[in-house]
Write an enzyme that holds these catalytic residues in place. Structure first.
Site, PDB file in Angstrom:
ATOM      1  N   ASN A 111       0.855  -1.189   0.000  1.00  0.00           N
ATOM      2  CA  ASN A 111       0.000   0.000   0.000  1.00  0.00           C
ATOM      3  C   ASN A 111       0.883   1.228   0.000  1.00  0.00           C
ATOM      4  O   ASN A 111       1.953   1.232   0.602  1.00  0.00           O
ATOM      5  CB  ASN A 111      -0.871  -0.005   1.270  1.00  0.00           C
ATOM      6  CG  ASN A 111      -1.774   1.209   1.350  1.00  0.00           C
ATOM      7  OD1 ASN A 111      -2.407   1.597   0.361  1.00  0.00           O
ATOM      8  ND2 ASN A 111      -1.844   1.840   2.515  1.00  0.00           N
ATOM      9  N   HIS A 137       0.997   5.251   1.112  1.00  0.00           N
ATOM     10  CA  HIS A 137       0.299   6.165   2.019  1.00  0.00           C
ATOM     11  C   HIS A 137       1.054   7.498   2.047  1.00  0.00           C
ATOM     12  O   HIS A 137       2.280   7.510   2.166  1.00  0.00           O
ATOM     13  CB  HIS A 137       0.230   5.548   3.421  1.00  0.00           C
ATOM     14  CG  HIS A 137      -0.567   6.379   4.368  1.00  0.00           C
ATOM     15  ND1 HIS A 137      -1.947   6.331   4.418  1.00  0.00           N
ATOM     16  CD2 HIS A 137      -0.191   7.315   5.266  1.00  0.00           C
ATOM     17  CE1 HIS A 137      -2.380   7.201   5.326  1.00  0.00           C
ATOM     18  NE2 HIS A 137      -1.328   7.810   5.852  1.00  0.00           N
TER      19      HIS A 137
HETATM   20  C1  GRF Z   1      -2.601   8.391  -2.752  1.00  0.00           C
HETATM   21  O1  GRF Z   1      -2.099   9.593  -2.269  1.00  0.00           O
HETATM   22  C2  GRF Z   1      -2.313   7.272  -1.800  1.00  0.00           C
HETATM   23  O2  GRF Z   1      -1.258   7.528  -0.966  1.00  0.00           O
HETATM   24  C3  GRF Z   1      -3.527   7.171  -0.973  1.00  0.00           C
HETATM   25  O3  GRF Z   1      -4.579   7.513  -1.835  1.00  0.00           O
HETATM   26  C4  GRF Z   1      -4.105   8.391  -2.840  1.00  0.00           C
HETATM   27  C5  GRF Z   1      -4.620   7.906  -4.158  1.00  0.00           C
HETATM   28  O4  GRF Z   1      -4.723   8.936  -5.081  1.00  0.00           O
HETATM   29  N1  GRF Z   1      -3.590   5.914  -0.281  1.00  0.00           N
HETATM   30  P1  GRF Z   1      -5.319   8.667  -6.526  1.00  0.00           P
HETATM   31  O5  GRF Z   1      -6.689   8.070  -6.355  1.00  0.00           O
HETATM   32  O6  GRF Z   1      -4.372   7.721  -7.227  1.00  0.00           O
HETATM   33  O7  GRF Z   1      -5.387  10.002  -7.202  1.00  0.00           O
END
Ligand code: GRF
Length: 194
Positions: free
Chosen positions: A106, A108
């Protein structure tokens, strides 16, 4: 290596990775998108790039266990080497976790263990970082376990909070850092360096 992206939201990371794949900068192959959200922007990016996508909307299943089983069946057909969660807001079920233990990652947008956990996503993370007066923030890629944002950390990248930082500026700088960090992580994983 080949992998599946799981996303629930806007999908800007998926879009970025598909662009990098097109230019040959991303070495492992993206096989498909799995989403739980029929309205996810990520679906449009998959369509734009001709990437197969599958929407497994949890409300269409009897319970969480049936949904977990459906996700596992789909993954058993696709046969990815690993999974990348990029803004996937549902918990991964125990069947999928067991089948892919240590192979689900994942991303984050904070330096975990700070500013993680259920409900901590998107701008909420950056707002909390700024409200706490942190001097640095960053990005974490970690293995996925039963708990949100909790598994072993694989990679972190950090950046200083600027004196005139705003929510918008922090969000966009972290997004850039996140894309670069994920790309390097995926290529390192593909080469067996991780
Ligand atoms: C990312 O910043 C990730 O870290 C988090 O959700 C966001 C996803 O962004 N878990 P997107 O949907 O790819 O624009």
């Amino acid at each position: 290596m080949k992998f599946v992206v799981l996303a629930s939201g806007a999908g800007s990371i998926l879009d970025f990775l598909l662009q990098q794949q097109n230019t040959g900068s991303l070495h492992p192959k993206i096989q498909a998108l799995i989403t739980n959200n029929p309205r996810a922007g990520a679906i449009q990016f998959a369509q734009k790039h001709g990437l197969p996508y599958h929407c497994l909307d949890i409300s269409q299943y009897n319970d969480f266990e049936a949904w977990d089983r459906a996700v596992l069946e789909l993954l058993t057909e696709i046969q990815p080497d690993f999974l990348l969660l990029a803004g996937f807001l549902k918990k991964i079920g125990p069947l999928v976790l067991k089948a892919f233990r240590g192979r689900i990652f994942n991303t984050h947008p904070s330096l975990l263990p700070k500013y993680g956990g259920q409900g901590m996503y998107g701008r909420k993370v950056h707002a909390a970082v700024l409200a706490a007066g942190e001097r640095i923030s960053g990005v974490t890629i970690h293995q996925v376990t039963e708990k949100f944002d909790d598994g072993p950390i694989v990679v972190q990248a950090d950046t200083s909070i600027l004196p005139d930082e705003t929510l918008d500026s922090l969000e966009s700088r972290i997004k850039l850092l996140e894309k670069e960090t994920i790309l390097n992580f995926l290529n390192d994983l593909d080469q067996g360096l991780i």
